[in-house]
Write an enzyme that holds these catalytic residues in place. Structure first.
Site, short mmCIF file in Angstrom:
data_model
loop_
_atom_site.label_atom_id
_atom_site.label_comp_id
_atom_site.label_asym_id
_atom_site.label_seq_id
_atom_site.Cartn_x
_atom_site.Cartn_y
_atom_site.Cartn_z
N ASP A 1 -11.63 -26.48 80.40
CA ASP A 1 -11.05 -27.28 81.50
C ASP A 1 -11.51 -26.68 82.82
O ASP A 1 -12.23 -25.66 82.85
CB ASP A 1 -9.51 -27.33 81.39
CG ASP A 1 -8.92 -28.62 81.98
OD1 ASP A 1 -9.14 -28.85 83.19
OD2 ASP A 1 -8.27 -29.38 81.25
N HIS B 1 -10.00 -42.27 79.55
CA HIS B 1 -9.27 -43.32 80.29
C HIS B 1 -9.06 -42.94 81.77
O HIS B 1 -8.60 -43.77 82.54
CB HIS B 1 -7.95 -43.70 79.58
CG HIS B 1 -6.81 -42.73 79.77
ND1 HIS B 1 -5.49 -43.09 79.58
CD2 HIS B 1 -6.77 -41.42 80.12
CE1 HIS B 1 -4.71 -42.05 79.81
NE2 HIS B 1 -5.46 -41.03 80.13
C1 LIG Z 1 -5.06 -36.41 81.51
S1 LIG Z 1 -5.36 -34.74 81.38
C2 LIG Z 1 -5.46 -34.55 79.62
C3 LIG Z 1 -5.16 -33.16 79.20
C4 LIG Z 1 -5.16 -32.95 77.66
N1 LIG Z 1 -6.40 -33.35 77.06
C5 LIG Z 1 -3.99 -33.67 77.05
O1 LIG Z 1 -4.16 -34.77 76.54
O2 LIG Z 1 -2.88 -33.14 77.11
C6 LIG Z 1 -7.06 -34.65 81.86
C7 LIG Z 1 -7.60 -33.24 81.87
O3 LIG Z 1 -8.97 -33.30 82.28
C8 LIG Z 1 -9.22 -32.18 83.10
N2 LIG Z 1 -10.43 -32.42 83.89
C9 LIG Z 1 -10.57 -33.26 84.95
N3 LIG Z 1 -11.86 -33.18 85.41
C10 LIG Z 1 -12.49 -32.27 84.63
C11 LIG Z 1 -13.83 -31.75 84.61
N4 LIG Z 1 -14.74 -32.17 85.51
N5 LIG Z 1 -14.15 -30.84 83.67
C12 LIG Z 1 -13.23 -30.40 82.77
N6 LIG Z 1 -11.96 -30.87 82.72
C13 LIG Z 1 -11.61 -31.78 83.66
C14 LIG Z 1 -7.96 -32.07 83.92
O4 LIG Z 1 -7.84 -30.82 84.54
C15 LIG Z 1 -6.90 -32.34 82.87
O5 LIG Z 1 -6.49 -31.16 82.22
C1 LIG Z 2 -1.37 -40.44 79.19
O1 LIG Z 2 -2.46 -39.98 79.95
C2 LIG Z 2 -2.26 -39.84 81.29
C3 LIG Z 2 -1.10 -40.21 81.92
C4 LIG Z 2 -0.97 -40.07 83.29
C5 LIG Z 2 0.24 -40.52 83.95
O2 LIG Z 2 0.09 -40.91 85.24
C6 LIG Z 2 1.14 -41.38 85.92
C7 LIG Z 2 0.92 -41.80 87.23
C8 LIG Z 2 1.95 -42.35 87.95
O3 LIG Z 2 1.71 -42.74 89.22
C9 LIG Z 2 3.22 -42.48 87.43
C10 LIG Z 2 3.45 -42.07 86.12
O4 LIG Z 2 4.66 -42.22 85.59
C11 LIG Z 2 2.41 -41.51 85.35
C12 LIG Z 2 2.61 -41.09 83.99
O5 LIG Z 2 3.71 -41.14 83.42
C13 LIG Z 2 1.49 -40.61 83.32
O6 LIG Z 2 1.65 -40.23 82.06
C14 LIG Z 2 -2.02 -39.54 84.01
C15 LIG Z 2 -3.18 -39.17 83.37
O7 LIG Z 2 -4.28 -38.63 83.96
C16 LIG Z 2 -4.25 -38.43 85.34
C17 LIG Z 2 -3.31 -39.35 82.01
O8 LIG Z 2 -4.47 -39.05 81.38
#
Ligand SMILES: C[S@@+](CC[C@H](N)C(=O)[O-])C[C@H]1O[C@@H](n2cnc3c(N)ncnc32)[C@H](O)[C@@H]1O
Ligand SMILES: COc1cc(-c2oc3cc(O)cc(O)c3c(=O)c2O)cc(OC)c1O
Length: 362
Positions: free
Chosen positions: A223, A263
């Site tokens: 990450d 996504h």
């Molecule tokens: C929505 S979170 C999902 C985290 C984890 N995979 C989960 O489902 O719990 C997206 C992750 O992508 C990481 N991320 C965003 N841009 C990135 C990059 N350029 N390289 C590596 N990780 C990145 C964020 O820091 C974050 O931890």
């Molecule tokens: C499930 O994966 C992701 C979820 C979210 C995310 O983002 C928001 C944003 C917001 O304005 C209000 C919300 O309640 C939430 C959420 O509940 C939620 O789960 C964001 C992510 O990446 C940035 C995710 O990948």
């Protein structure tokens, strides 16, 4: 007579429509009440007692102003109607439903931190109230419109908010890893693998669960540097943390895991990222694959549809589009991404609530 019946039917229809609009107008009350209960730690108190009367609850909330005690039954009624608590009239007491128990802190599958994240003004109030401005300006996302930077830069600059987000994602991964690792349909998924990189793996919750369940599988959490933080370079048993950007270099492994990553990105960025993933895994014949865990938007018209889940997928699609310049995808849209990135085949293995596992092969 018939005329009177028609008038009555029209009035009933109007009243029904009005009730529906009142429901939307006041829909903010439910999450505010749940947040209030969570902040007062009502779920944690109820867990200790198992079943509680209002008097038990009052005794457990010493900081409650005596003049506000009469609000507690009102709050509890909302929680009962929201399906989070059961009310047993005979004993005038409350207990958890399964959904309500997910709000308890420190429970293995707690969604408390995700709920609190969803109520955080940084992501809800400002970006969502600038939605119509965003539709008229040329900034990529409502998040950028509000803060002048992407969500990821905001998380890096505001570590307190960053950890609220990471905790929310970790809570999803805790619940998901239990479903994933114990699923009969997924038994085959880890067979033959000796190494795996969880790209964008956050603070490592999912990779840690996989590493524990499969001690001979070497797992890497990859990450951004501010997310990996002090864990950088630390190897514990078969789990290692590596910092970097997935658009630059991804560590080599048999398999790559992408949970809730694609996504967050546009089609163009996803194709770039998937091509990077392909460079970091062996051929299909040698067991190389990418495992995507993400939403596959269901068609409302298909059979056995869970309407609540489809609505959640549609809400997440709105969030991804306005906050992150990304989107949720249908099966057809996923297929196009995989083929554009040069993958030869894919298989949607299972679904876990709103998310599915898609295995893709070079
Ligand atoms: C929505 S979170 C999902 C985290 C984890 N995979 C989960 O489902 O719990 C997206 C992750 O992508 C990481 N991320 C965003 N841009 C990135 C990059 N350029 N390289 C590596 N990780 C990145 C964020 O820091 C974050 O931890
Ligand atoms: C499930 O994966 C992701 C979820 C979210 C995310 O983002 C928001 C944003 C917001 O304005 C209000 C919300 O309640 C939430 C959420 O509940 C939620 O789960 C964001 C992510 O990446 C940035 C995710 O990948």
């Amino acid at each position: 007579m018939a005329k009177n019946e028609n008038i009555r039917a029209d009035l009933e229809q109007l009243l029904q429509a009005e009730a529906q609009t009142w429901d939307y107008i006041l829909s903010f009350v439910r999450p505010s009440c749940i947040r209030c209960a969570v902040e007062l730690r009502i779920p944690d108190i109820l867990r200790k007692h198992g079943i509680m009367t209002i008097s038990d609850l009052v005794a457990s909330l010493p900081n409650l102003n005596p003049s506000k005690i009469s609000f507690l039954p009102v709050l509890m009624r909302i929680l009962v109607h929201s399906g989070l608590l059961n009310y047993q009239k005979e004993v005038d007491s409350y207990s958890f439903t399964t959904a309500g128990s997910l709000l308890i802190e420190n429970e293995p599958f707690s969604k408390r931190s995700h709920f609190l994240f969803s109520q955080n003004p940084v992501i809800t109030l400002k970006p969502f109230s600038s939605l119509s401005h965003w539709l008229q300006d040329d900034l990529p996302t409502a998040f950028d419109t509000t803060y002048g930077k992407s969500m990821w830069d905001y998380c890096a600059d505001e570590p307190k908010f960053g950890s609220i987000f990471n905790d929310a994602m970790a809570s999803d991964s805790k619940l998901f890893s239990h479903l994933f690792i114990n699923s009969e349909q997924c038994k085959h998924v880890f067979e033959g693998l000796t190494s795996l990189v969880d790209v964008g793996g956050g603070t490592g919750t999912l990779a840690m669960a996989i590493a524990n369940a499969f001690p001979r599988l070497n797992c890497i959490v990859f990450d951004l540097p501010h997310v990996i933080g002090d864990r950088k370079g630390i190897t514990t048993g078969n789990l290692e943390f590596v910092a970097g950007s997935m658009f630059d270099n991804i560590p080599y492994a048999n398999a790559i895991l992408l949970k809730f990553i694609l996504h967050n990105w546009s089609d163009e960025d996803c194709v770039k990222l998937l091509k990077k993933c392909r460079e970091s895994i062996p051929s299909k014949e040698k067991g190389g694959k990418v495992m995507v865990i993400d939403i596959v938007i269901e068609d409302y018209s298909s059979n056995n549809i869970n309407e609540q889940l489809v609505q959640v997928q549609h809400f997440m699609d709105v969030i991804m589009r306005i906050s992150y310049g990304a989107k949720e995808r249908t099966k057809t849209e996923w297929e196009k991404l995989f083929l554009d990135a040069g993958f030869s085949d894919y298989k949607i293995t299972a679904n876990f609530g709103m998310r599915s596992l898609i295995e893709i092969y070079p």
